[in-house]
Design an enzyme around this catalytic site. Structure first.
Site, PDB file in Angstrom:
ATOM      1  N   PRO A 334       4.903   4.148 -30.029  1.00 23.59           N
ATOM      2  CA  PRO A 334       4.765   3.928 -31.471  1.00 23.59           C
ATOM      3  C   PRO A 334       4.230   2.514 -31.720  1.00 23.59           C
ATOM      4  CG  PRO A 334       7.068   3.794 -30.809  1.00 23.59           C
ATOM      5  CD  PRO A 334       6.284   3.998 -29.562  1.00 23.59           C
ATOM      6  N   ASP A 489       4.184  -2.318 -29.173  1.00 23.78           N
ATOM      7  CA  ASP A 489       5.089  -1.177 -29.073  1.00 23.78           C
ATOM      8  C   ASP A 489       6.337  -1.485 -29.914  1.00 23.78           C
ATOM      9  OD1 ASP A 489       6.933   0.721 -28.334  1.00 23.78           O
ATOM     10  OD2 ASP A 489       6.407   0.674 -26.191  1.00 23.78           O
ATOM     11  N   HIS A 490       6.530  -0.718 -30.969  1.00 23.37           N
ATOM     12  CA  HIS A 490       7.619  -1.015 -31.907  1.00 23.37           C
ATOM     13  C   HIS A 490       8.999  -0.766 -31.303  1.00 23.37           C
ATOM     14  CE1 HIS A 490       8.988  -2.278 -35.705  1.00 23.37           C
ATOM     15  NE2 HIS A 490       7.928  -1.915 -36.390  1.00 23.37           N
ATOM     16  N   ARG A 491       9.060  -0.112 -30.174  1.00 23.92           N
ATOM     17  CA  ARG A 491      10.365   0.075 -29.534  1.00 23.92           C
ATOM     18  C   ARG A 491      10.839  -1.222 -28.899  1.00 23.92           C
ATOM     19  NH1 ARG A 491       8.315   4.923 -25.836  1.00 23.92           N
ATOM     20  NH2 ARG A 491       6.772   3.274 -25.551  1.00 23.92           N
ATOM     21  N   VAL A 492       9.892  -2.140 -28.656  1.00 17.55           N
ATOM     22  CA  VAL A 492      10.231  -3.377 -27.936  1.00 17.55           C
ATOM     23  C   VAL A 492      10.229  -4.581 -28.878  1.00 17.55           C
ATOM     24  CG1 VAL A 492       9.622  -4.851 -25.974  1.00 17.55           C
ATOM     25  CG2 VAL A 492       9.152  -2.399 -25.880  1.00 17.55           C
TER      26      VAL A 492
END
Ligand SMILES: Cc1cc2nc3c(=O)[nH]c(=O)nc-3n(C[C@H](O)[C@H](O)[C@H](O)COP(=O)(O)OP(=O)(O)OC[C@H]3O[C@@H](n4cnc5c(N)ncnc54)[C@H](O)[C@@H]3O)c2cc1C
Length: 1013
Positions: A334, A489-492
């Site tokens: 994402p 990466d929006h998860r990170v």
């Protein structure tokens, strides 16, 4: 075998399940020492050493060369004595026997195509995570050639690069060999080694699906463990100098060699070997070149529903396929994008000056910025894990000869110098172009940079690959600068983190001196009227211009007054010290009787005579300064300068005047000239600030409220005076007029005066000032209004208890600080940033615009003449490309009161706020013989030292003659002298300088005693 130790197949990577014994480095019966390498094994990644951390004798049963052994299974044994040694083919102890006996050499395999006596099958190696097959590019040895250990026999093209196939066995190259240009599946046979020349067979096969691959046949005949094909990677080069031994730790020789190869800092690792010894495996984990096992178990992201496309597609090349798969996998991320513009001029120039590539300088800037924002360098790891890593390995795309992109990885950008990185990059790029990189040179970057700016692309964004959290896209510089876009990466990371990272990166790119050190002269190339224009002729501007002229720079100094000297000469330091000198004479006469000198205590001030002397000193100094400036070839231009662009000024001469004593008003722009410059230095000072007290501005207008600009117009000594503000200017003015006989009240809104002075010194001075018969200091007192006309001013105020009062005085002196007047300079036309009402400048006096500098009062901080002068010299040196910075912790100041308050360096309070364990020693002036003789016993001197280094970091004074005594303090602090050096210096007697030696000895003694406890 009772006390035997089992040497097991070690797990040398996360993904390794079995290993092939490549060689035995010790023979059965050999004495083995701790740390000895006994064998080498081929893992799924490389050929690696098997180290043993026990002592003993190597004993059988021993796994034979080429046998495949599961991780954890025995490959040999250690026994306590030579007598217990068993042969290689001995029976394993009951518990291990089964596994060990299954291990058999590969040579037993055979098909009709396999030559007789084959000792080794050369298989298509798996040279990257994603590689499933390889194309045979060339054979470097011919069938029948004698092959030595480590020989390169062929080159193959993988999905990433063209790579060597090395063989770690001896023998003769035998067919059938795979034809050049044939595609062979990973693990399938490419050729064979046989023991003797007469066993060699000719013949070729054309890849998977051609002649029966021997690997399959061999596998069928081999024990169960060999069903999986091992995937060798080139071994770490043996000619690398091992990394230095870690501090206070031990590392095995191979770990050190590997650490050197992979640029791993051994000091940061925890050893997993016995007694914490760092093993090769620890190094590998610090530098993970393999993907987590969970990923392998999952369905590859590129295996997704595909849309049918009409036409006859050609097969993708290996490299096209790899990119396709990796990019498809990135669709699982994402992502979002954040962009910023940065001016690349400074980093390009700095890189050129240091002889390094701009790409490498930008990569290093990325790493420098990551120190503040480490999460940009992390990665998402399936499932629900974040890999936090310290190593910054930046992948940057390079076009390969013949098309396609290769992404070499510049490892350890966080710890390696720019020069080292540049050298590595040059080597990597050269081989990347020819697609001859080893896997560890392109595998697993932690961050990526893509620079399409080089191709003139005005904007683009890039796609991060799994295993990274972000990629930086660099576009071509336009008028706003160079667009830097991060896809993350929006998860990170979140948007704010990326935004902050980009801001830090922008600063690192625009101000590379911050981390690169001096980067050469700052004057950009161009056809400028002047190399440098200095705006302002006060201490900051004049010192800067003189230094530049002294170095042969073509410099103009624009000053809106007819003579240089600025506020310091015409409205500040010098005129106030002329008044102070007269006040000293009056004050000292009153104490002559202390020494028996009578009849002198009726001193009377002739105001006109004093003013004539004062004006004469200023004019003489001003004239001398102008002559010197012209003499050293500064082009002195009278007028008010304002920015038209970042390389052009308008000099407004419409308000020029011959009167140097008053501040020149702003002109109307009706007359003037335009001037272009390479660099500019803004040294425009700061006029007095009038706070928004009702009636204050009107008072300034009428002349009833005086400032440090207008007080010099007084025609006589006032009878009653109010001074507003307890800073240096207010305190000096208040006491001067009290000494002249004026009744003075000083109003200070804060609870103490002289914020820049050490607290105890300021407190004592307040008490001493309040003892002066004509002076009252009122702290925590707020003015409500000012009314009246010159000669009859009325102040309303509330005292510290909140009680309202009024007071009538002849004049009010407004000494409430100074603030730069920035608007008329049109800083926005040059893009110069301000902060809290002053121009933003760093320790090298650079503004946010790389070729524009600012010094002195206009940048805030300590608003003192020598501070401005020092900053002027710092800016000159920076422009010249020298390394010089302003350090406020070494700066000093004197408040010309009686006694004088003075400081150099840090107080204990300031030092502690900086985390320094500071200690002080003080001595009252009342015990000094000279002070007793002259009746100047008020006050004290303090020395502040750093306990850890015993260096003097501050000296503070409340003493008459502090303006000369401070010289020694300045030398102690700026020379970073130790207490011992001060204690051992021979001070002349009888002087007040002896106090310094005495204090240093006393503090040393105290420190010695407290250490013993
Ligand atoms: C009463 C008083 C006493 C002081 N006593 C001391 C002291 O004892 N010791 C000490 O260290 N400091 C003292 N100071 C402070 C000291 O005067 C200043 O800190 C110092 O002058 C600052 O130097 P500068 O070069 O930054 O600016 P300035 O000295 O103010 O010089 C700036 C010059 O630039 C000119 N200028 C402004 N804008 C433009 C423009 N756009 N174009 C062209 N010219 C322009 C100004 O007219 C001025 O001539 C005192 C100040 C005052 C008011």
């Amino acid at each position: 075998m009772a006390d035997s130790y089992t040497i097991k197949m070690p797990q040398l990577s996360d993904t390794m399940t079995e290993g092939v014994v490549v060689s035995w480095e010790k023979n059965i019966g050999d004495k083995i020492e701790r740390g000895d390498i006994v064998a080498t094994v081929e893992t799924d990644k490389a050929i690696m050493d098997v180290e043993v951390f026990r002592e003993g004798y190597l004993s059988g049963p021993q796994a034979s060369v080429d046998s495949t052994v599961a991780v954890g299974d025995p490959i040999a044994f250690l026994v306590a004595s030579a007598d217990e040694v068993q042969g290689a083919d001995a029976q394993a102890p009951a518990s291990e026997q089964g596994d060990a006996s299954e291990v058999e050499p590969e040579a037993a395999a055979g098909t009709t195509d396999v030559p007789e006596g084959v000792s080794h099958t050369i298989k298509m190696p798996q040279l990257s995570d994603t590689m499933t097959e390889g194309l045979v590019v060339s054979w470097e040895k011919s069938v029948g050639d004698k092959i030595e250990r480590g020989d390169i026999v062929a080159t193959v093209e993988t999905d990433k690069a063209v790579m060597d196939v090395e063989v770690f066995r001896e023998g003769y190259l035998s067919g059938p060999i795979s034809a050049t240009d044939s595609t062979i599946a990973v693990g399938e046979a490419m050729a064979y080694l046989v023991d003797s020349a007469d066993q060699v067979v000719e013949g070729e096969h054309t890849g998977s699906g051609g002649a029966a691959p021997v690997a399959e046949t061999a596998t069928a005949a081999a024990p169960a463990q060999r069903a999986k094909t091992s995937a060798p990677m080139p071994a770490v080069s043996s000619n690398v100098t091992p990394a230095p031994r870690p501090d206070n730790k031990q590392a095995t020789p191979y770990a050190r060699q590997l650490a050197a190869s992979l640029h791993v800092n051994l000091n940061t690792l925890h050893g997993s070997g016995p007694d914490g010894v760092i093993t090769a495996d620890d190094v590998r984990h610090a530098q993970p070149i393999e993907r987590p096992t969970e990923i392998g178990a999952q369905v590859p992201a590129h295996v997704m529903p595909e849309i049918q496309v009409p036409g006859h597609g050609r097969e993708m090349t290996a490299m096209e396929k790899a990119v396709s798969h990796s990019m498809s996998a990135s669709l699982t991320m994402p992502t979002f994008r954040v962009a910023i513009n940065a001016k690349p001029g400074a980093i390009i120039k700095a890189a050129k000056a240091q002889g390094v590539s701009v790409t490498v300088a930008i990569a290093k800037a990325c790493a420098v910025a990551m120190e503040k924002h480490p999460s940009i360098n992390w990665a998402y790891q399936p499932v629900d894990k974040i890999v936090e890593r310290d190593n910054i390995d930046i992948g940057m795309a390079v076009s390969a000869d013949g098309g396609g992109l290769v992404v070499p990885v510049l490892r350890h950008c966080e710890s390696r110098s720019l020069e080292e990185l540049n050298e590595s990059w040059g080597d990597l790029v050269g081989r990347a172009r020819k697609r001859r990189l080893a896997p560890e040179e392109y595998a697993n970057p932690t961050f990526m940079v893509s620079n399409m700016g080089m191709m003139g692309v005005s904007y683009f964004d890039a796609i991060p690959t799994p295993g990274t959290a972000a990629i930086l896209a660099i576009s071509a510089a336009g008028p706003e600068g160079m667009p830097l876009t991060i896809t993350a990466d929006h998860r990170v990371v979140n948007g704010a983190e990326v935004g902050m990272y980009l801001n830090t990166l922008k600063t690192a790119i625009e101000q590379p001196e911050e981390w690169m050190g001096p980067t050469g002269p700052a004057i950009p190339e161009g056809d400028w009227d002047y190399d440098v224009v200095v705006i302002g002729g006060g201490p900051g501007g004049e010192d800067c211009a003189r230094d530049l002229a002294g170095h042969g720079i073509k410099v103009a100094m624009v000053n809106d007054a007819p003579f240089p000297g600025g506020e310091c000469l015409w409205r500040g330091c010098i005129p106030s010290k002329a008044w102070r000198a007269a006040a000293d004479r009056v004050r000292d006469r009153a104490h002559d009787a202390h020494l028996g000198v009578m009849g002198t205590n009726k001193a009377k001030l002739d105001w006109e005579a004093l003013e004539a002397t004062r004006r004469n000193v200023l004019e003489t100094r001003g004239d001398m300064a102008l002559k010197t400036d012209k003499g050293v070839k500064i082009d002195v231009i009278q007028g008010y300068a304002l920015f038209e662009s970042d390389h052009r000024l308008f000099i407004d001469t419409s308000a020029n005047t011959d009167n140097p004593h008053a501040r020149t008003p702003l002109g109307d722009g009706s007359d003037g000239r335009h001037v272009s410059f390479g660099c500019a230095v803004i040294a425009t000072g700061a006029p007095p600030f009038i706070p928004p007290i009702p009636g204050a501005a009107e008072g300034v207008e009428s002349g009833g409220v005086l400032t440090s600009d207008t007080v010099w117009g007084l025609e006589a000594v006032p009878k009653k005076l109010a001074v507003v503000g307890g800073g240096a200017i207010g305190v000096e003015m208040a006491q001067i007029f009290q000494d002249f006989g004026t009744k003075v009240t000083l109003f200070e809104a804060q609870d103490r005066i002289l914020a820049e002075v050490e607290p105890e010194i300021a407190k004592h001075l307040t008490a001493i000032l309040n003892d002066d018969p004509n002076l009252t200091i009122m702290t925590s007192t707020g003015l409500s209004s000012i009314k009246g006309k010159p000669g009859a001013m009325k102040l309303a105020y509330k005292d510290s208890d909140g009680k309202a009062h009024t007071q009538t005085v002849d004049y009010v002196i407004m000494a409430t600080g100074k603030r730069p007047l920035l608007e008329p300079l049109q800083l926005d036309k040059a893009g110069i940033e301000t902060e809290n009402g002053v121009i933003k400048a760093d320790a090298r006096c650079r503004t946010n615009v790389p070729h524009i500098f600012a010094v002195g009062d206009v940048i805030g901080g300590l608003m003192l003449a020598h501070t401005a002068g020092q900053q002027g010299r710092v800016s000159a040196m920076t422009i010249l490309g020298e390394d010089m910075q302003y350090d406020q912790d070494m700066d000093s100041g004197v408040i010309f009161s009686r006694p004088e308050a003075a400081f150099v360096g840090l107080s204990v309070e300031q030092a502690k706020a900086k985390g320094i364990d500071a200690v002080e020693v003080k001595m009252p002036m009342s015990i000094d013989a000279k002070a007793m003789i002259t009746n100047e016993t008020h006050g004290m001197i303090k020395i502040v030292a750093d306990k850890a280094t015993q260096r003097v970091i501050g000296v503070h004074y409340l003493a008459d003659h502090a303006d000369t005594l401070i010289g020694e303090g300045v030398m102690m602090v700026s020379g970073r002298m130790t207490l011992e050096q001060v204690a051992n210096a021979i001070h002349p007697h009888p002087t007040q300088t002896e106090m310094f030696g005495e204090m240093a000895r006393r503090l040393l003694s105290r420190l010695r005693r407290s250490k013993k406890k």
